[in-house]
Write a protein that holds these residues in place. Structure first.
Motif, PDB file in Angstrom:
ATOM      1  N   TYR A 188       0.876  -1.168   0.000  1.00 27.25           N
ATOM      2  CA  TYR A 188       0.000   0.000   0.000  1.00 27.25           C
ATOM      3  C   TYR A 188       0.920   1.226   0.000  1.00 27.25           C
ATOM      4  CZ  TYR A 188      -4.489   2.279   1.163  1.00 27.25           C
ATOM      5  OH  TYR A 188      -5.642   3.012   1.144  1.00 27.25           O
ATOM      6  N   SER A 332     -17.147   4.360  16.601  1.00 23.47           N
ATOM      7  CA  SER A 332     -17.207   5.168  15.386  1.00 23.47           C
ATOM      8  C   SER A 332     -16.785   6.577  15.728  1.00 23.47           C
ATOM      9  CB  SER A 332     -18.643   5.155  14.846  1.00 23.47           C
ATOM     10  OG  SER A 332     -18.740   5.907  13.656  1.00 23.47           O
ATOM     11  N   GLU A 338     -21.046   3.768  12.631  1.00 25.03           N
ATOM     12  CA  GLU A 338     -22.334   3.829  13.339  1.00 25.03           C
ATOM     13  C   GLU A 338     -23.481   3.542  12.370  1.00 25.03           C
ATOM     14  OE1 GLU A 338     -23.850   6.540  16.801  1.00 25.03           O
ATOM     15  OE2 GLU A 338     -23.769   7.707  14.957  1.00 25.03           O
ATOM     16  N   TYR A 365     -10.185  16.580  12.657  1.00 27.53           N
ATOM     17  CA  TYR A 365      -9.638  15.476  11.858  1.00 27.53           C
ATOM     18  C   TYR A 365      -8.113  15.395  11.961  1.00 27.53           C
ATOM     19  CZ  TYR A 365      -8.407  12.712   7.756  1.00 27.53           C
ATOM     20  OH  TYR A 365      -7.876  11.777   6.916  1.00 27.53           O
ATOM     21  N   VAL A 368      -7.103  14.090  15.377  1.00 29.83           N
ATOM     22  CA  VAL A 368      -7.372  12.673  15.654  1.00 29.83           C
ATOM     23  C   VAL A 368      -6.395  11.768  14.898  1.00 29.83           C
ATOM     24  CG1 VAL A 368      -9.135  12.117  13.891  1.00 29.83           C
ATOM     25  CG2 VAL A 368      -9.206  11.011  16.101  1.00 29.83           C
ATOM     26  N   PRO A 402     -13.811   1.727  12.544  1.00 32.21           N
ATOM     27  CA  PRO A 402     -13.157   2.242  11.333  1.00 32.21           C
ATOM     28  C   PRO A 402     -11.739   1.690  11.239  1.00 32.21           C
ATOM     29  CG  PRO A 402     -13.184   3.935  13.062  1.00 32.21           C
ATOM     30  CD  PRO A 402     -13.842   2.720  13.645  1.00 32.21           C
ATOM     31  N   ASN A 403     -11.264   1.437  10.031  1.00 38.09           N
ATOM     32  CA  ASN A 403      -9.856   1.102   9.821  1.00 38.09           C
ATOM     33  C   ASN A 403      -9.050   2.357  10.160  1.00 38.09           C
ATOM     34  OD1 ASN A 403      -7.291   0.910   8.649  1.00 38.09           O
ATOM     35  ND2 ASN A 403      -7.988  -0.274   6.880  1.00 38.09           N
ATOM     36  N   SER A 431     -15.362  -0.143   8.583  1.00 38.60           N
ATOM     37  CA  SER A 431     -15.515   0.918   7.584  1.00 38.60           C
ATOM     38  C   SER A 431     -14.118   1.433   7.255  1.00 38.60           C
ATOM     39  CB  SER A 431     -16.366   2.049   8.166  1.00 38.60           C
ATOM     40  OG  SER A 431     -16.344   3.155   7.300  1.00 38.60           O
ATOM     41  N   HIS A 432     -13.838   1.657   5.962  1.00 41.85           N
ATOM     42  CA  HIS A 432     -12.477   2.019   5.584  1.00 41.85           C
ATOM     43  C   HIS A 432     -12.481   3.040   4.461  1.00 41.85           C
ATOM     44  CE1 HIS A 432     -12.438  -0.183   1.700  1.00 41.85           C
ATOM     45  NE2 HIS A 432     -13.385  -0.889   2.301  1.00 41.85           N
ATOM     46  N   GLY A 433     -11.303   3.629   4.225  1.00 43.73           N
ATOM     47  CA  GLY A 433     -11.155   4.611   3.160  1.00 43.73           C
ATOM     48  C   GLY A 433     -10.357   4.073   1.986  1.00 43.73           C
ATOM     49  N   GLY A 434     -10.284   2.762   1.812  1.00 42.16           N
ATOM     50  CA  GLY A 434      -9.560   2.162   0.693  1.00 42.16           C
ATOM     51  C   GLY A 434      -8.681   1.004   1.125  1.00 42.16           C
ATOM     52  N   GLY A 435      -8.369   0.905   2.409  1.00 41.55           N
ATOM     53  CA  GLY A 435      -7.436  -0.127   2.887  1.00 41.55           C
ATOM     54  C   GLY A 435      -8.114  -1.397   3.344  1.00 41.55           C
ATOM     55  N   TYR A 461     -16.100   3.567   3.345  1.00 41.80           N
ATOM     56  CA  TYR A 461     -16.761   4.692   4.031  1.00 41.80           C
ATOM     57  C   TYR A 461     -18.141   4.279   4.545  1.00 41.80           C
ATOM     58  CZ  TYR A 461     -12.865   7.522   2.367  1.00 41.80           C
ATOM     59  OH  TYR A 461     -11.603   8.019   2.131  1.00 41.80           O
TER      60      TYR A 461
HETATM   61  C1  FMN Z   1      -7.194   8.385  12.474  1.00 38.46           C
HETATM   62  C2  FMN Z   1      -7.679   7.843  11.174  1.00 38.46           C
HETATM   63  C3  FMN Z   1      -6.923   6.887  10.521  1.00 38.46           C
HETATM   64  C4  FMN Z   1      -7.391   6.294   9.340  1.00 38.46           C
HETATM   65  N1  FMN Z   1      -6.653   5.332   8.751  1.00 38.46           N
HETATM   66  C5  FMN Z   1      -7.143   4.688   7.654  1.00 38.46           C
HETATM   67  C6  FMN Z   1      -6.418   3.642   7.051  1.00 38.46           C
HETATM   68  O1  FMN Z   1      -5.334   3.270   7.465  1.00 38.46           O
HETATM   69  N2  FMN Z   1      -6.949   3.021   5.966  1.00 38.46           N
HETATM   70  C7  FMN Z   1      -8.160   3.382   5.470  1.00 38.46           C
HETATM   71  O2  FMN Z   1      -8.594   2.767   4.505  1.00 38.46           O
HETATM   72  N3  FMN Z   1      -8.871   4.387   6.013  1.00 38.46           N
HETATM   73  C8  FMN Z   1      -8.397   5.046   7.082  1.00 38.46           C
HETATM   74  N4  FMN Z   1      -9.128   6.052   7.668  1.00 38.46           N
HETATM   75  C9  FMN Z   1     -10.436   6.377   7.108  1.00 38.46           C
HETATM   76  C10 FMN Z   1     -11.568   5.713   7.903  1.00 38.46           C
HETATM   77  O3  FMN Z   1     -11.361   4.326   8.042  1.00 38.46           O
HETATM   78  C11 FMN Z   1     -12.892   5.911   7.200  1.00 38.46           C
HETATM   79  O4  FMN Z   1     -13.115   7.267   6.966  1.00 38.46           O
HETATM   80  C12 FMN Z   1     -14.065   5.353   7.984  1.00 38.46           C
HETATM   81  O5  FMN Z   1     -15.214   5.390   7.156  1.00 38.46           O
HETATM   82  C13 FMN Z   1     -14.336   6.158   9.234  1.00 38.46           C
HETATM   83  O6  FMN Z   1     -15.349   5.519   9.983  1.00 38.46           O
HETATM   84  P1  FMN Z   1     -16.133   6.320  11.121  1.00 38.46           P
HETATM   85  O7  FMN Z   1     -16.896   7.400  10.412  1.00 38.46           O
HETATM   86  O8  FMN Z   1     -17.040   5.317  11.756  1.00 38.46           O
HETATM   87  O9  FMN Z   1     -15.157   6.868  12.092  1.00 38.46           O
HETATM   88  C14 FMN Z   1      -8.653   6.705   8.812  1.00 38.46           C
HETATM   89  C15 FMN Z   1      -9.373   7.698   9.452  1.00 38.46           C
HETATM   90  C16 FMN Z   1      -8.895   8.273  10.618  1.00 38.46           C
HETATM   91  C17 FMN Z   1      -9.689   9.348  11.291  1.00 38.46           C
END
Ligand code: FMN
Length: 481
Positions: A188, A332, A338, A365, A368, A402-403, A431-435, A461
Motif C-alpha cells: 500500500y 465510530s 455507526e 480530523y 485525531v 473504522p480502519n 468501515s475504511h477509506g480504501g485499505g 466509508y
Molecule cells: C485516524 C484515522 C486513521 C485512518 N486510517 C485509515 C487507514 O489506514 N486506511 C483506510 O482505509 N482508512 C483510514 N481512515 C479512514 C476511515 O477508516 C474511514 O473514513 C471510515 O469510514 C471512518 O469511519 P467512522 O466514520 O465510523 O469513524 C482513517 C481515518 C482516521 C480518522
C-alpha cells in the motif's frame, strides 16, 4: 455524533489503480546453488528456482527501539539449519498444474496464488511431493497436521526459517538498508514506513509515498534480497508452518512454534499492507482454514534430512450456528461505522452498544490522526466510559470499527481485552477509506484468541446505496437471517 468529514477523508485516503511491472518469467529461469554452497542432497535434484539458504544464527524478532514493533516480537537467538527456498512465491500456474484449480482473486499464471488456506497449502505441498517422487512431509487428518522432519518433500518454511531468509543477515526493520518505496516492493505504497508519525510533515520521511497498485504483481518483480529471494516484503503475505504463540526468550535451534493453537502465522505483508506490516519481524495471523487475497505461499525443502515429527493439533474454536443471541458493539469517530451498525441492527433486531471513551478523541480530523497514531504506536488501552454487564448472554458479538492506520482504533482493543470471548463468535465489520481490513483482523484475533471468527465485512466509508444489500449478504454468509 456524526461529523462531516467525507471530503477530507476521501482526499486523504484516495488511491489510484496502476499497471504493474513485469520481468523475466520465473518458470524459465533457473539458479542452482553454487558448488561452494551446495550440500549433499542425497536422493533428489534441487528443483528449478530453489536456492540454498545456508543455515546460521540470528536474532529473531525486533529490538525494542524498532518503530511500529508489536509486543509479540520479543528478540531471541535462533539457529536454523540449511534449507532450500523457492526464489519466488508460488505461482498460479504451479498451483493449477497440481490441483487443477485456481482460487486466486487476481488472475494470471505468473501472479502468486492467493486466497488459499493453510490447510490447502499443506495439501498442495504433499501432492507436489508425490508428483516429483519425493516423500510428502505432512500427515493431514482434518484440522490436525503433523510434519515428518525427516521427509524430503516440499513444505512451508518455519517462522524462524522465513525470518532468517528474509533478513538475509540484516537486523534492520527491512532487509534493504532503507525502508522500501513503492518502486522496491508491492504494498500500500501511499503508506511507507513511519508515515503515521509524519503524516503532516512528510519532509521528514526517508521514503516518500508512492503507488498503491491494488493487485498482486508477477512473482519475479523488483529486486531479489541478498539471498536471491524475490518479494519477501510485499506482494502477498506467506503462510509459515507455525501456530501463533508467544516466543520464548531462550536460545533455540530450528524452532517450529507451539504444538497446538487456533491461529497460524503468515509473514512478509502483501499488496494491501502498510510498510510497517511488511517488516521482517512482523507477525500476522489467520485461522488455518481461511484464505485472503493478500496471502499466498513460498515453498522450502530440507537440505539435509531433519529428525523427529512435529505434531500440530488444530484447535478450532467452535462458532455459533447463527441462531445465538447477538450483540452489535461498535466504535465510530465520524459516523460511518455507526451507520453500518444501525443497518445491521435494523436487519437483525440485535442489541446495539456504542464503545465510548472516558477521554474521547478530538473532533478535529488532523488532531485525531495524530492521536490515533500515538495511541496505536504505544499500544495504549484508553479507558472506556461504558460497559456491558451481561456479556455472558451473547453468543455472537459483531464488532464494528473504522480502519485506523491499517488496524483497529485502540478503544476497540480496550473493549476486546475487557471481556472473555471464549465460546463466542466474533463477526468483525469495518468501515475504511480504501485499505479494507488492513491488519485489523490479525489485531482482533490476537486480542481474542479463544473466540471463533466468522466472515468479516468491509465497507468503503458509509457504503452508500449498496450498504443494505452488502449487510444482508454478509449476514447470510454467517448463517444469520
Ligand atoms: C485516524 C484515522 C486513521 C485512518 N486510517 C485509515 C487507514 O489506514 N486506511 C483506510 O482505509 N482508512 C483510514 N481512515 C479512514 C476511515 O477508516 C474511514 O473514513 C471510515 O469510514 C471512518 O469511519 P467512522 O466514520 O465510523 O469513524 C482513517 C481515518 C482516521 C480518522
Amino acid at each position: 455524533m456524526r461529523k462531516t468529514i467525507s471530503l477530507l477523508l476521501s482526499l486523504s485516503f484516495i488511491f489510484s489503480l496502476a499497471a504493474c511491472g513485469q520481468s523475466e518469467n520465473p518458470g524459465t529461469s533457473s539458479q542452482q546453488p553454487s558448488a561452494s554452497n551446495s550440500l549433499e542432497v542425497t536422493d533428489m535434484q534441487v528443483p528449478e528456482n530453489f536456492v540454498l539458504i545456508k543455515g546460521g544464527s540470528f536474532q529473531m524478532g525486533s529490538p525494542e527501539s524498532e518503530a511500529w514493533r508489536s509486543a509479540d516480537e520479543t528478540q531471541h537467538p535462533v539457529t536454523v539449519s540449511d534449507f532450500y527456498m523457492s526464489k519466488y512465491e508460488l505461482t498460479q500456474k504451479e498451483y493449477k498444474e497440481i490441483t487443477g484449480s485456481n482460487p486466486s482473486n487476481f488472475k494470471g499464471d505468473n501472479l502468486p496464488v492467493e486466497n488459499i488456506s493453510w490447510l490447502d497449502a499443506a495439501a498442495y505441498c504433499n501432492i507436489r511431493s508425490e508428483r516429483d517422487g519425493l516423500t510428502p512431509v505432512y500427515t493431514i487428518n482434518g484440522q490436525n497436521v503433523s510434519w515428518d522432519r525427516s521427509a524430503n518433500g516440499y513444505r512451508l518454511p518455519t517462522e524462524a526459517e522465513w525470518e532468517y531468509a528474509c533478513r538475509a543477515g540484516t537486523s534492520t526493520p527491512f532487509y534493504m538498508e532503507n525502508s522500501p518505496s513503492a518502486e522496491d516492493a508491492n504494498y500500500y505504497g501511499h503508506y511507507p514506513y513511519e508515515i503515521e508519525d509524519n503524516y503532516f510533515s512528510q519532509g521528514n520521511l526517508q521514503i516518500k509515498p508512492g503507488e498503491y497498485r491494488q493487485t498482486t504483481v508477477p512473482v519475479d518483480s523488483f529486486s531479489e534480497n541478498p539471498y536471491g529471494l524475490y518479494n519477501m516484503h510485499g506482494n502477498v503475505g506467506e503462510w509459515v508452518w507455525d501456530y501463533y504463540g508467544d516466543y520464548s526468550a531462550d536460545e533455540q535451534t530450528n524452532p517450529a512454534g507451539p504444538a497446538s493453537g487456533t491461529l497460524r502465522v503468515y509473514r512478509g505483508g502483501g499488496w494491501n499492507d502498510f510498510a510497517k506490516n511488511m517488516r521482517s519481524a512482523y507477525r500476522a495471523t489467520l485461522e488455518q482454514n481461511k484464505g485472503s487475497f493478500n496471502l499466498g505461499i513460498r515453498l522450502v525443502l530440507n537440505a539435509a534430512p531433519g529428525s523427529g515429527s512435529v505434531s500440530g493439533t488444530g484447535a478450532q474454536n467452535t462458532s455459533a450456528d447463527g441462531n445465538g443471541k447477538i450483540l452489535i458493539a461498535y466504535f465510530s469517530w465520524g459516523g460511518n461505522t455507526e451507520g453500518i451498525a444501525e443497518e445491521i441492527q435494523s436487519q437483525t433486531g440485535a442489541d446495539i452498544f456504542e464503545i465510548t471513551m472516558v477521554n474521547p478523541y478530538s473532533s478535529d480530523y488532523n488532531t485525531v490522526l495524530d492521536e490515533a497514531q500515538r495511541d496505536q504506536n504505544a499500544q495504549a488501552r484508553p479507558e472506556l466510559a461504558n460497559h456491558i454487564d451481561n456479556m455472558d448472554e451473547y453468543d455472537i458479538v459483531m464488532i464494528g470499527y473504522p480502519n485506523w492506520w491499517a488496524s483497529i482504533p485502540m478503544p476497540v482493543a480496550s473493549f476486546l481485552e475487557e471481556y472473555d470471548f471464549s465460546g463466542k463468535t466474533i463477526l468483525p465489520f469495518c468501515s475504511h477509506g480504501g485499505g479494507r481490513f488492513g491488519q485489523s483482523l490479525t489485531a482482533i484475533a490476537k486480542l481474542a484468541p479463544n473466540a471463533a471468527m466468522g466472515e468479516a465485512l468491509s465497507i468503503h466509508y458509509s457504503g452508500g446505496s449498496e450498504l443494505s444489500g452488502d449487510v444482508s449478504e454478509w449476514l447470510n454468509s454467517n448463517g444469520i437471517q
